[in-house]
Design a protein around this motif. Sequence first.
Motif, mmCIF file in Angstrom:
data_model
loop_
_atom_site.group_PDB
_atom_site.id
_atom_site.type_symbol
_atom_site.label_atom_id
_atom_site.label_comp_id
_atom_site.label_asym_id
_atom_site.label_seq_id
_atom_site.Cartn_x
_atom_site.Cartn_y
_atom_site.Cartn_z
ATOM 1 N N ILE A 1 47.907 28.952 42.665
ATOM 2 C CA ILE A 1 48.725 29.877 41.867
ATOM 3 C C ILE A 1 49.966 30.274 42.653
ATOM 4 C CG2 ILE A 1 48.838 32.227 40.926
ATOM 5 C CD1 ILE A 1 45.839 31.844 40.136
ATOM 6 N N TYR B 1 41.968 36.518 31.719
ATOM 7 C CA TYR B 1 42.447 35.150 31.928
ATOM 8 C C TYR B 1 42.896 34.495 30.623
ATOM 9 C CZ TYR B 1 42.012 34.300 36.899
ATOM 10 O OH TYR B 1 42.226 34.315 38.262
ATOM 11 N N GLY C 1 44.564 28.996 38.091
ATOM 12 C CA GLY C 1 43.797 29.947 37.288
ATOM 13 C C GLY C 1 42.531 29.329 36.724
#
Length: 193
Positions: free
Chosen positions: A166, A67, A90
Motif C-alpha cells: 500500500i 475495506y 489491501g
Amino acid sequence: MILIFFILSIITALLRNGKIKRLSYLKFRSIWLFILAMVIQLSIVVFGATGSYYILKYIKELYIGSYVLLFIGLIINIKYKPIIIIMLGGLMNVFCFMANDGKMPISIEGLKLAGFDNLIRLIQNGKIALYTPLNGATNYGQFAQLITVQKPFPLPQILSIGDIIIYIGIFVLVQVVMLNSDMDRLISRKPRY
C-alpha cells in the motif's frame, strides 16, 4: 506511517524535479468513502481497546465494511494506475484477516522489538479483538503483521507485506503525478471563468 511515506515521496519527486502543485490536480471522486473507511478503522482500534461491546461484537463486519468502502473508492478512481498497487496491498490484508477467522495475526516478538509491551498484554488477554498472536496455527502467516520498524525510527511500527505494498502504491502515485508534465498542459487548456 502513511503520512511518512507520502512526505518521503514528495521529497523524492522534488529531488527528481517534480512539481508539488501537480498534486492539486489530483481529482479523487467520492473522497468521503476514504474518510469514512479511515474513521471506521480508527474507531475499531480506539473503541475496541476500551472494550466497547458493539465494536467487539461487530468487529469483523466493521473491518470488512471499511475495506469495502476503501475498495469502492479505489475502483471509482482507478484512472490513476498506481491505485492498482494500493488495492493489491489491501487485498492481501483482507485475505489474511479472513483466513484467520476475522482477526489479523500480529507478531508478538515484533511488538516487543517495537516497544509495545502494553499492546502485547491487551492482545494476549483478548482485549483487542482485531488482532491475534502470530503462531504456528496461523493461516498464511507471511501476510500477517510481522515486519518491525523499531527505534531509532521515531514512530515504531509493525507492518504486513500488504501495508508495505500500500505504501509503495502511494509512493508511486505521488511520483507519477508530480513528475507528469502533461498535467500542466491539461490544466492550462481549461477555460477560466
